[in-house]
Design a protein around this motif. Structure first.
Motif: not given
Length: 343
Positions: A38-40, A46-47, A51-52
């Motif tokens: 879940x953390x990953x 978020x990453x 980028x979006x």
């Protein structure tokens, strides 16, 4: 007996607590792994979200640049239209200025308003000229380039005319030389024809009216039997006697014909159409006809006829006088021809 049962129960191993501990450890491990996942997942989302956003910003900038480009193009079109309008205004102002000047010259006393109007128009004209000065400068540059091209074109035309003039002179000279050459050749041909007639007339007088020697066109025709046996290329005594007469006439002719006339006596060997069989010396009619012509030439050379005035040629059976298949036709086609001609 009850005592024995109690002992057996005490001695039996209890597996249940160990199983519960292992199960608890497994559940905790799974929970830990899910937490890590879940953390990953959170950081990856978020990453991706970042980028979006960056992509959206780039797209927005591209759209903004496209809008700016469209505005620039529109501005350029507007400027072009304005320049056209200004040029039209310049032309109109010049016309109006000329008209006002005419009125001013005709009505000098009553032209105060016209003078002010003319001044205004002159100011507008000067303004228009300043705006179009760059275009006029470009036109001047183009005019200079056109003038340079016209000068180059004139130089090329002059060079072309000079070349055409030289070409016409060369062609006239060539035509004159060709005409003179044709006249000289005609004279040489006439002279050679005269000497040929004299040579044939003398041969006719020397050889007499023999049936096996006749004239066909511009050639003396000897039957092969005069010079050779059947299938042979060795001269017979009777043939040598006849060639002695021909050699005498040729030697006398060589002394009389001018050296600048290139003449030769061509000796042609001919056979009939029947192929050669059982001859170890000659494999074909080509070889036999050529060998007979060479024998005649060699004998004439031995009698003093210049070698450069003689030519030997073999034609085999391919130039018949009589196309028939009779013995008489075969006899006529077996022949040696003498022809006085040019080199």
């Amino acid at each position: 007996m009850a005592l024995a049962r109690a002992r057996r129960s005490e001695s039996a191993f209890n597996y249940w607590p160990g199983f519960v501990d292992a199960l608890s450890t497994l559940v905790l491990s799974i929970v830990f792994l899910l937490s890590v996942f879940l953390v990953v997942q959170f950081f990856l989302s978020q990453e991706v979200t970042g980028k979006d956003k960056a992509l959206e910003q780039l797209n927005a900038k591209i759209a903004e640049l496209n809008d700016m480009l469209s505005m620039e193009k529109l501005g350029k079109v507007n400027l072009t239209d304005q320049l056209s309008q200004m040029r039209a205004g310049l032309a109109a102002a010049e016309g109006e200025r000329d008209r006002v000047k005419g009125l001013y010259e005709g009505l000098a006393g009553a032209g105060n308003d016209a003078t002010s109007r003319a001044n205004e128009l002159n100011k507008a004209l000067d303004s228009e000229k300043q705006v179009s000065s760059r275009a006029l400068a470009q036109i001047e540059v183009l005019n200079q380039q056109i003038s340079a091209l016209r000068r180059q074109l004139a130089a090329l035309e002059e060079a072309l005319q000079a070349s055409e003039s030289r070409d016409k002179e060369s062609q006239s000279r060539i035509a004159d030389l060709g005409q003179r050459l044709n006249v000289a050749l005609a004279q040489r041909v006439q002279e050679l024809s005269r000497y040929r007639s004299e040579f044939f007339g003398r041969l006719r007088a020397i050889l007499g009216n023999r049936p096996d020697i006749r004239i066909v066109g511009d050639r003396f025709v000897f039957q092969s039997e005069v010079f050779f046996d059947t299938g042979q290329a060795t001269l017979l005594p009777e043939g040598k006697s006849e060639l002695d007469k021909v050699a005498s006439a040729l030697i006398d002719l060589d002394k009389r014909i001018p050296s600048e006339i290139a003449w030769v006596l061509r000796v042609d060997g001919h056979t009939d159409v029947r192929p050669i069989t059982n001859s170890p010396q000659f494999k074909s009619n080509w070889e036999l006809s050529s060998a007979r012509a060479i024998s005649v030439v060699q004998y004439l050379i031995s009698l003093g006829v210049p070698a450069q005035r003689l030519v030997a040629a073999g034609f085999a059976e391919f130039q018949p006088l009589d196309p028939g298949n009779t013995e008489e036709a075969y006899r006529r086609n077996r022949r040696i021809e003498l022809k006085l001609t040019e080199k």
